[in-house]
Write a protein that holds these residues in place. Structure first.
Motif, PDB file in Angstrom:
ATOM      1  N   ARG A   1      -2.760   2.848   3.068  1.00 29.52           N
ATOM      2  CA  ARG A   1      -4.215   2.985   3.028  1.00 29.52           C
ATOM      3  C   ARG A   1      -4.849   1.763   2.373  1.00 29.52           C
ATOM      4  O   ARG A   1      -4.347   1.253   1.369  1.00 29.52           O
ATOM      5  CB  ARG A   1      -4.607   4.242   2.256  1.00 29.52           C
ATOM      6  CG  ARG A   1      -4.150   5.549   2.890  1.00 29.52           C
ATOM      7  CD  ARG A   1      -4.475   6.740   2.018  1.00 29.52           C
ATOM      8  NE  ARG A   1      -3.753   6.691   0.747  1.00 29.52           N
ATOM      9  CZ  ARG A   1      -4.313   6.407  -0.421  1.00 29.52           C
ATOM     10  NH1 ARG A   1      -5.616   6.137  -0.496  1.00 29.52           N
ATOM     11  NH2 ARG A   1      -3.599   6.386  -1.528  1.00 29.52           N
ATOM     12  N   GLU A   2      -5.964   1.316   2.947  1.00 30.01           N
ATOM     13  CA  GLU A   2      -6.686   0.186   2.353  1.00 30.01           C
ATOM     14  C   GLU A   2      -7.097   0.496   0.921  1.00 30.01           C
ATOM     15  O   GLU A   2      -7.082  -0.393   0.060  1.00 30.01           O
ATOM     16  CB  GLU A   2      -7.923  -0.142   3.189  1.00 30.01           C
ATOM     17  CG  GLU A   2      -7.624  -0.748   4.545  1.00 30.01           C
ATOM     18  CD  GLU A   2      -8.892  -1.158   5.269  1.00 30.01           C
ATOM     19  OE1 GLU A   2      -9.787  -1.717   4.610  1.00 30.01           O
ATOM     20  OE2 GLU A   2      -8.989  -0.907   6.493  1.00 30.01           O
ATOM     21  N   GLN A   3      -7.423   1.749   0.647  1.00 27.42           N
ATOM     22  CA  GLN A   3      -7.831   2.117  -0.698  1.00 27.42           C
ATOM     23  C   GLN A   3      -6.704   1.874  -1.695  1.00 27.42           C
ATOM     24  O   GLN A   3      -6.943   1.509  -2.852  1.00 27.42           O
ATOM     25  CB  GLN A   3      -8.257   3.586  -0.748  1.00 27.42           C
ATOM     26  CG  GLN A   3      -8.791   4.031  -2.104  1.00 27.42           C
ATOM     27  CD  GLN A   3     -10.019   3.240  -2.521  1.00 27.42           C
ATOM     28  OE1 GLN A   3     -10.969   3.096  -1.746  1.00 27.42           O
ATOM     29  NE2 GLN A   3     -10.024   2.719  -3.747  1.00 27.42           N
TER      30      GLN A   3
ATOM     31  N   CYS B   1      -1.762  -1.660   6.878  1.00 30.96           N
ATOM     32  CA  CYS B   1      -2.791  -0.608   6.789  1.00 30.96           C
ATOM     33  C   CYS B   1      -3.284  -0.184   8.167  1.00 30.96           C
ATOM     34  O   CYS B   1      -4.487   0.020   8.379  1.00 30.96           O
ATOM     35  CB  CYS B   1      -3.964  -1.075   5.923  1.00 30.96           C
ATOM     36  SG  CYS B   1      -3.537  -1.312   4.188  1.00 30.96           S
TER      37      CYS B   1
ATOM     38  N   ALA C   1       0.816  -1.213   0.000  1.00 32.36           N
ATOM     39  CA  ALA C   1       0.000   0.000   0.000  1.00 32.36           C
ATOM     40  C   ALA C   1       0.850   1.264   0.000  1.00 32.36           C
ATOM     41  O   ALA C   1       0.318   2.368  -0.113  1.00 32.36           O
ATOM     42  CB  ALA C   1      -0.943   0.013   1.210  1.00 32.36           C
TER      43      ALA C   1
ATOM     44  N   ARG D   1      -6.883  -1.679  -2.707  1.00 36.67           N
ATOM     45  CA  ARG D   1      -8.015  -1.911  -3.622  1.00 36.67           C
ATOM     46  C   ARG D   1      -7.706  -1.368  -5.018  1.00 36.67           C
ATOM     47  O   ARG D   1      -8.093  -1.972  -6.027  1.00 36.67           O
ATOM     48  CB  ARG D   1      -9.289  -1.269  -3.058  1.00 36.67           C
ATOM     49  CG  ARG D   1      -9.819  -1.987  -1.811  1.00 36.67           C
ATOM     50  CD  ARG D   1     -11.233  -1.536  -1.506  1.00 36.67           C
ATOM     51  NE  ARG D   1     -11.264  -0.174  -0.996  1.00 36.67           N
ATOM     52  CZ  ARG D   1     -11.170   0.155   0.282  1.00 36.67           C
ATOM     53  NH1 ARG D   1     -11.033  -0.794   1.200  1.00 36.67           N
ATOM     54  NH2 ARG D   1     -11.230   1.422   0.662  1.00 36.67           N
TER      55      ARG D   1
ATOM     56  N   ILE E   1      -4.919  -7.565   4.057  1.00 36.67           N
ATOM     57  CA  ILE E   1      -4.370  -6.780   5.165  1.00 36.67           C
ATOM     58  C   ILE E   1      -3.669  -7.744   6.107  1.00 36.67           C
ATOM     59  O   ILE E   1      -4.318  -8.541   6.796  1.00 36.67           O
ATOM     60  CB  ILE E   1      -5.483  -5.988   5.872  1.00 36.67           C
ATOM     61  CG1 ILE E   1      -6.088  -4.970   4.905  1.00 36.67           C
ATOM     62  CG2 ILE E   1      -4.928  -5.287   7.114  1.00 36.67           C
ATOM     63  CD1 ILE E   1      -7.247  -4.196   5.467  1.00 36.67           C
TER      64      ILE E   1
END
Length: 262
Positions: free
Chosen positions: A49-51, A37, A13, A54, A68
């Motif tokens: 960031r998790e975004q 994250c 990430a 994604r 994660i």
């Protein structure tokens, strides 16, 4: 079983990890990208960031899986490797890119636990990945061509003011990989280190803040190329080390540092 090669990238990430994932996808890998994250108390750098995870999946549908995972926890890493084995029955490349920075003071002024945090994130995470992943890599039929690559830092080769715990952890990564390469002697699997210089990432921004700087540009003062490096430049080095062309390189450090350690 996945027909093509499979890679695992921690710290996916982050800017550098994300660039590595994208580069390996271009090279034909199916990539599993993981990141904690989550904030790490005692570290100055921001969590991934998790975004961002994604986004890696959405940019390469069917070619990237993400999860994660905090690589500081050996049991979680073990379960991750089991899931890769179950889904793909192979693991060709591991890139240990997760890391964090702390500092901004003299060594003797470091708060209680700072060294523990740096060793836990920057060293133990690499150890856990190797300990869990190498047995799966060794299951490949000879001749093998697996690659274990750890991201260290120019700070793993030079003492940097006010970053002693961080530097100690990165020096230790170099030693760990050197020993791992020796243990892998004759297996066909190589173990190497990439040591970047000041690279334009959120971690570098956190480092600049530790020094009270308004931008990251002054951190490139010791680069012979006289500029901050870009994540894609580090990813390109990892891509080469991940390829069959790097088979003669093991137990070595590739200094992608703009001439910092020259």
């Amino acid at each position: 079983m996945t027909p093509g090669p499979v890679a695992l990238v921690s710290g996916a990430a982050g800017g550098m990890g994300g660039a590595i994932v994208a580069g390996l996808v271009e090279d034909g890998f199916h990539v599993v990208g993981v990141d904690a994250c989550a904030p790490m108390p005692g570290a100055a750098s921001r969590p991934g960031r998790e975004q961002a995870l994604r986004d890696l999946e959405s940019r390469s549908p069917g070619r990237v899986d993400t999860a994660i995972i905090d690589v500081r926890h050996g049991a979680a890493v073990g379960r991750l490797i089991e899931s890769i084995d179950s889904a793909h029955q192979r693991l060709d490349v591991v890139v240990a890119a997760a890391g964090a920075v702390a500092g901004g003071h003299a060594m003797w002024e470091a708060p209680e636990g700072e060294l523990d945090v740096m060793l836990d994130v920057n060293l133990r995470g690499v150890w856990n990945l190797a300990a869990a992943a190498v047995p799966l890599m060794l299951r490949a039929e000879p001749p093998r061509s697996g690659r274990f690559i750890a991201i260290a830092s120019a700070a793993g080769h030079r003492g940097l003011q006010q970053l002693t715990a961080y530097g100690a952890s990165k020096h230790a990564v170099v030693g760990l990989v050197s020993g791992l390469a020796a243990d892998l002697r004759g297996s066909g699997i190589t173990a190497t280190v990439v040591s970047p210089g000041s690279t334009r990432t959120e971690m570098l921004a956190a480092t600049a803040a530790l020094y009270g700087l308004d931008s990251v540009e002054p951190l490139a003062e010791r680069h012979l190329v006289e500029r901050v490096l870009e994540p894609d430049e580090i990813a390109d080095a990892v891509r080469w080390l991940s390829s069959p062309r790097s088979g003669a390189v093991t137990g070595a450090v590739l200094h992608v540092d703009g001439g910092f350690t020259t």
